[in-house]
Design an enzyme around this catalytic site. Sequence first.
Site, PDB file in Angstrom:
ATOM      1  N   ARG A  15       0.803  -1.224   0.000  1.00 16.41           N
ATOM      2  CA  ARG A  15       0.000   0.000   0.000  1.00 16.41           C
ATOM      3  C   ARG A  15       0.839   1.278   0.000  1.00 16.41           C
ATOM      4  O   ARG A  15       0.309   2.372  -0.108  1.00 16.41           O
ATOM      5  CB  ARG A  15      -0.969  -0.012   1.195  1.00 16.41           C
ATOM      6  CG  ARG A  15      -2.181  -0.894   0.908  1.00 16.41           C
ATOM      7  CD  ARG A  15      -3.112  -0.938   2.090  1.00 16.41           C
ATOM      8  NE  ARG A  15      -2.636  -1.841   3.127  1.00 16.41           N
ATOM      9  CZ  ARG A  15      -3.115  -1.859   4.374  1.00 16.41           C
ATOM     10  NH1 ARG A  15      -4.051  -0.997   4.732  1.00 16.41           N
ATOM     11  NH2 ARG A  15      -2.651  -2.719   5.255  1.00 16.41           N
ATOM     12  N   THR A  79       2.204 -14.220  11.143  1.00 18.15           N
ATOM     13  CA  THR A  79       3.111 -13.669  12.161  1.00 18.15           C
ATOM     14  C   THR A  79       3.790 -14.756  13.005  1.00 18.15           C
ATOM     15  O   THR A  79       4.951 -14.607  13.385  1.00 18.15           O
ATOM     16  CB  THR A  79       2.354 -12.678  13.073  1.00 18.15           C
ATOM     17  OG1 THR A  79       1.083 -13.229  13.423  1.00 18.15           O
ATOM     18  CG2 THR A  79       2.124 -11.355  12.382  1.00 18.15           C
ATOM     19  N   GLY A 101       8.665  -3.829  12.535  1.00 15.45           N
ATOM     20  CA  GLY A 101       9.488  -2.846  11.821  1.00 15.45           C
ATOM     21  C   GLY A 101       8.698  -1.674  11.289  1.00 15.45           C
ATOM     22  O   GLY A 101       9.261  -0.634  10.959  1.00 15.45           O
ATOM     23  N   GLU A 152      -9.024 -12.403  15.461  1.00 11.71           N
ATOM     24  CA  GLU A 152      -8.744 -11.477  14.361  1.00 11.71           C
ATOM     25  C   GLU A 152     -10.045 -10.940  13.796  1.00 11.71           C
ATOM     26  O   GLU A 152     -11.075 -11.626  13.794  1.00 11.71           O
ATOM     27  CB  GLU A 152      -7.948 -12.204  13.270  1.00 11.71           C
ATOM     28  CG  GLU A 152      -6.535 -12.559  13.667  1.00 11.71           C
ATOM     29  CD  GLU A 152      -5.739 -11.338  14.114  1.00 11.71           C
ATOM     30  OE1 GLU A 152      -5.547 -10.427  13.312  1.00 11.71           O
ATOM     31  OE2 GLU A 152      -5.322 -11.304  15.293  1.00 11.71           O
ATOM     32  N   LYS A 349      33.061  27.485   2.433  1.00  8.23           N
ATOM     33  CA  LYS A 349      33.327  26.059   2.595  1.00  8.23           C
ATOM     34  C   LYS A 349      34.703  25.839   3.206  1.00  8.23           C
ATOM     35  O   LYS A 349      35.666  26.489   2.800  1.00  8.23           O
ATOM     36  CB  LYS A 349      33.267  25.370   1.219  1.00  8.23           C
ATOM     37  CG  LYS A 349      33.451  23.871   1.287  1.00  8.23           C
ATOM     38  CD  LYS A 349      34.172  23.303   0.063  1.00  8.23           C
ATOM     39  CE  LYS A 349      35.666  23.558   0.120  1.00  8.23           C
ATOM     40  NZ  LYS A 349      36.427  22.862  -0.942  1.00  8.23           N
ATOM     41  N   ASN A 375      38.036  42.162   6.008  1.00  9.58           N
ATOM     42  CA  ASN A 375      36.829  42.565   5.299  1.00  9.58           C
ATOM     43  C   ASN A 375      36.910  42.049   3.868  1.00  9.58           C
ATOM     44  O   ASN A 375      37.813  42.424   3.128  1.00  9.58           O
ATOM     45  CB  ASN A 375      36.699  44.089   5.318  1.00  9.58           C
ATOM     46  CG  ASN A 375      35.333  44.530   4.794  1.00  9.58           C
ATOM     47  OD1 ASN A 375      34.671  43.798   4.052  1.00  9.58           O
ATOM     48  ND2 ASN A 375      34.920  45.713   5.163  1.00  9.58           N
ATOM     49  N   ALA A 378      32.241  42.686  -1.651  1.00 13.79           N
ATOM     50  CA  ALA A 378      31.207  42.008  -2.441  1.00 13.79           C
ATOM     51  C   ALA A 378      31.811  41.370  -3.687  1.00 13.79           C
ATOM     52  O   ALA A 378      32.681  41.934  -4.330  1.00 13.79           O
ATOM     53  CB  ALA A 378      30.146  43.016  -2.846  1.00 13.79           C
ATOM     54  N   SER A 403      36.145  44.805  -3.582  1.00 11.36           N
ATOM     55  CA  SER A 403      35.054  44.074  -4.235  1.00 11.36           C
ATOM     56  C   SER A 403      35.478  43.459  -5.558  1.00 11.36           C
ATOM     57  O   SER A 403      36.342  43.991  -6.254  1.00 11.36           O
ATOM     58  CB  SER A 403      33.892  45.037  -4.507  1.00 11.36           C
ATOM     59  OG  SER A 403      33.363  45.453  -3.276  1.00 11.36           O
ATOM     60  N   ARG A 438      44.929  44.973 -11.731  1.00 10.28           N
ATOM     61  CA  ARG A 438      43.844  45.131 -12.696  1.00 10.28           C
ATOM     62  C   ARG A 438      44.350  46.065 -13.783  1.00 10.28           C
ATOM     63  O   ARG A 438      45.325  46.794 -13.579  1.00 10.28           O
ATOM     64  CB  ARG A 438      42.606  45.717 -12.016  1.00 10.28           C
ATOM     65  CG  ARG A 438      42.874  47.083 -11.424  1.00 10.28           C
ATOM     66  CD  ARG A 438      41.807  47.532 -10.465  1.00 10.28           C
ATOM     67  NE  ARG A 438      42.031  48.913 -10.080  1.00 10.28           N
ATOM     68  CZ  ARG A 438      41.502  49.480  -8.997  1.00 10.28           C
ATOM     69  NH1 ARG A 438      40.751  48.768  -8.179  1.00 10.28           N
ATOM     70  NH2 ARG A 438      41.741  50.733  -8.724  1.00 10.28           N
TER      71      ARG A 438
HETATM   72  C1  UD1 Z   1      -1.621  -8.378  13.434  1.00 17.09           C
HETATM   73  C2  UD1 Z   1      -2.238  -9.159  14.579  1.00 17.09           C
HETATM   74  C3  UD1 Z   1      -3.445  -8.396  15.096  1.00 17.09           C
HETATM   75  C4  UD1 Z   1      -3.051  -7.027  15.549  1.00 17.09           C
HETATM   76  C5  UD1 Z   1      -2.328  -6.275  14.422  1.00 17.09           C
HETATM   77  C6  UD1 Z   1      -1.749  -5.016  14.951  1.00 17.09           C
HETATM   78  C7  UD1 Z   1      -1.773 -11.487  14.036  1.00 17.09           C
HETATM   79  C8  UD1 Z   1      -2.337 -12.733  13.518  1.00 17.09           C
HETATM   80  N1  UD1 Z   1      -2.605 -10.446  14.084  1.00 17.09           N
HETATM   81  O1  UD1 Z   1      -2.596  -8.326  12.419  1.00 17.09           O
HETATM   82  O2  UD1 Z   1      -4.031  -9.106  16.186  1.00 17.09           O
HETATM   83  O3  UD1 Z   1      -4.193  -6.307  15.957  1.00 17.09           O
HETATM   84  O4  UD1 Z   1      -1.233  -7.078  13.914  1.00 17.09           O
HETATM   85  O5  UD1 Z   1      -1.231  -4.245  13.901  1.00 17.09           O
HETATM   86  O6  UD1 Z   1      -0.636 -11.454  14.434  1.00 17.09           O
HETATM   87  N2  UD1 Z   1       4.671 -10.107   9.057  1.00 17.09           N
HETATM   88  C9  UD1 Z   1       5.777 -10.827   8.689  1.00 17.09           C
HETATM   89  N3  UD1 Z   1       5.623 -12.069   8.190  1.00 17.09           N
HETATM   90  C10 UD1 Z   1       4.413 -12.652   8.037  1.00 17.09           C
HETATM   91  C11 UD1 Z   1       3.281 -11.915   8.408  1.00 17.09           C
HETATM   92  C12 UD1 Z   1       3.432 -10.646   8.928  1.00 17.09           C
HETATM   93  O7  UD1 Z   1       6.906 -10.332   8.788  1.00 17.09           O
HETATM   94  O8  UD1 Z   1       4.355 -13.799   7.574  1.00 17.09           O
HETATM   95  C13 UD1 Z   1       4.835  -8.755   9.586  1.00 17.09           C
HETATM   96  C14 UD1 Z   1       4.213  -7.743   8.635  1.00 17.09           C
HETATM   97  O9  UD1 Z   1       5.168  -7.236   7.758  1.00 17.09           O
HETATM   98  C15 UD1 Z   1       3.711  -6.672   9.583  1.00 17.09           C
HETATM   99  C16 UD1 Z   1       3.435  -7.437  10.872  1.00 17.09           C
HETATM  100  O10 UD1 Z   1       4.138  -8.657  10.779  1.00 17.09           O
HETATM  101  O11 UD1 Z   1       4.712  -5.727   9.835  1.00 17.09           O
HETATM  102  C17 UD1 Z   1       1.969  -7.656  11.105  1.00 17.09           C
HETATM  103  O12 UD1 Z   1       1.442  -8.440  10.060  1.00 17.09           O
HETATM  104  P1  UD1 Z   1       0.032  -8.175   9.419  1.00 17.09           P
HETATM  105  O13 UD1 Z   1      -0.279  -9.234   8.452  1.00 17.09           O
HETATM  106  O14 UD1 Z   1      -0.069  -6.773   8.971  1.00 17.09           O
HETATM  107  O15 UD1 Z   1      -0.868  -8.369  10.706  1.00 17.09           O
HETATM  108  P2  UD1 Z   1      -2.318  -7.893  10.882  1.00 17.09           P
HETATM  109  O16 UD1 Z   1      -3.201  -8.696   9.997  1.00 17.09           O
HETATM  110  O17 UD1 Z   1      -2.412  -6.439  10.819  1.00 17.09           O
END
Ligand code: UD1
Length: 454
Positions: A15, A79, A101, A152, A349, A375, A378, A403, A438
Amino acid sequence: MTIDIVILAAGQGTRMHSALPKVLHCLAGEPLLQRVVNTASSVPDSKIIIVTGRASEEVKASISGEQIHYAQQDEQLGTAHAVQAAVSVSGPSDITLVLYGDVPLISKETVLAVIDTVDNDTMALLTVTLEDPEGYGRILRDKQGDVCGIIEQKDAPPEALKIQEVNTGVLALKTSHLREWLPQIDNKNTQGEYYLTDLVAIAKRSGIHVVTKMPRFPQEVAGVNTRIQLSKLERFYQQQQAEKLMMSGVTLADPNRIDIRGSLSSGNDNFIDINVVFEGVVKLGNNVSIGPNCLITDSMIGDSVQVKANSVIEKSEIYSNAVIGPFARLRPGTVVCKNAKIGNFVEVKNTQVGIGSKISHLSYVGDAELGADVNVGAGTITCNYDGANKHKTIMADNSFIGSNSSLVAPLKIGKNATIGAGSIIIKDVPDDQLTLARAPQKNVPYWVRPTKKK
Ligand code: UD1
Ligand code: CA
C-alpha cells in the site's frame, strides 16, 4: 537475564506503492525499522533478530547497530511463521519480545514495562483501547476479566467486533514457552495464516497468565501501511519534539512548522521562526535566533548568534554573536568565530572566518583562513580549485579585499594589506601595502559615441 527482540519486517508494504521496502521509509529522517532497532538496542542484555522477506539485502544494507541478526522468511505465512523463522536462527535466551518494523514510535519505557511483566507463569501483551478498532485483533476476556484469547477481525463474530480493546501485536514471554508453543499453532482460520496471536489461548490452556500493558500514547503502537499514516505519525512525532523544545526554554513561532530530523539540543531563550529544519546533531547555545526557512545540519551554533532567513548551514561551527544570512550557505568545515558576519548570497566552505571578520555580500570563500577583522568585499571569489587539486587562501588580520577580486590560491594576503577592487591576485601580497592587479584605467578624450544609422 537475556532477551531476544524479534522485529518483524518481512512485509512488502504494497500500500505504500513504492520501490523502497516499507520499513526503509523514513520518519523524521530515519528509516522506520532503524527507529525500532534503536529502541530495541536500549534494552540491556538483548540481541535483535530482524525477520526480512524479499528485500532482505536492501534492508541489511540500510540498517545499523550492534547485536543484530537476520532471519529470512521467504513466504509470508503469518506472524507466528515469521517468529518461528527468528526462533530457528537465535540461540538460547530467557525472554523473547516481539516488535514490528513498521511500528516506529514504540518507546523504551513501554518495551521495558512489557519485558518486566514476564516471569515463569506470566506472558505479557501490549493492548490499546481504540475508538475505532477496525482491522485489529480483539482482546477476549473471561468473566474474571482475564485475557483468554485474541480473535482477528476477519474471524470475529459480530459481538466480538464491538470489543474496543485491541491487540497491538507486541508481546513478550519466556523463550522456553515460545519454543514449546509455536509448533502447536496451525493455520486453520479465514486467512489461512499462522497467527502469533494464538499464543494467548495456548498460554491460557497451559495455566500461564496473560497480563496486559498499555502504551502511554496510542501512536506508540500505530503501524505504517500507507503514506497517509506515515505523515500522521511524522506530525505527531514532530509535535512532541516541538513541545519538548518549548518546555526547555525555546520560543517557536509555530510549533507546527519546525521539523527535527535527528537530535537538537538547545539552551534558553532561543527563538526559532517558521519552517526551520534541523538534521543530524545540532547544538544551539543561549539567545540564538533563527529566521524563517533555514536548514541546519550537524552544526553547533553559539550564544547570541543570529541566523537570518533562508540560510543553509551544514557541518559548521558558529561562535557567539556571529550573524549569518539572510541567504547564506555554510558548507562543511566552516568555522565562524565570534562577532563575525556572513551576509547574503555568500557561500563558505572549509574555511575559518576569524573574530570580527566580514564577508557581507555575494562571495565564494573556500579552503581559506581569515584572521581577525578581515573585510571581504562584495563579489570576491577564492579560486581554490585548479581542476585537479584544492589550494588554500590565507587572509591575515585586518586585511581588506576590494570588491570583485579573484584570489587565485595558493595565496597569502598579508596583515593589514589592502587589495583594490577588481584585482586578480595570483601572488602573495605583503603586509601593510595597497595591491592593485587590474588593467589601469584609460580615459579617451574627444571620443564620440556611435549613433543609430537613419
Ligand atoms: C496483526 C495481529 C493483530 C493485531 C495487528 C496489529 C496477528 C495474527 N494479528 O494483524 O491481532 O491487531 O497485527 O497491527 O498477528 N509479518 C511478517 N511475516 C508474516 C506476516 C506478517 O513479517 O508472515 C509482519 C508484517 O510485515 C507486519 C506485521 O508482521 O509488519 C503484522 O502483520 P500483518 O499481516 O499486517 O498483521 P495484521 O493482519 O495487521
Ligand atoms: Ca494479515
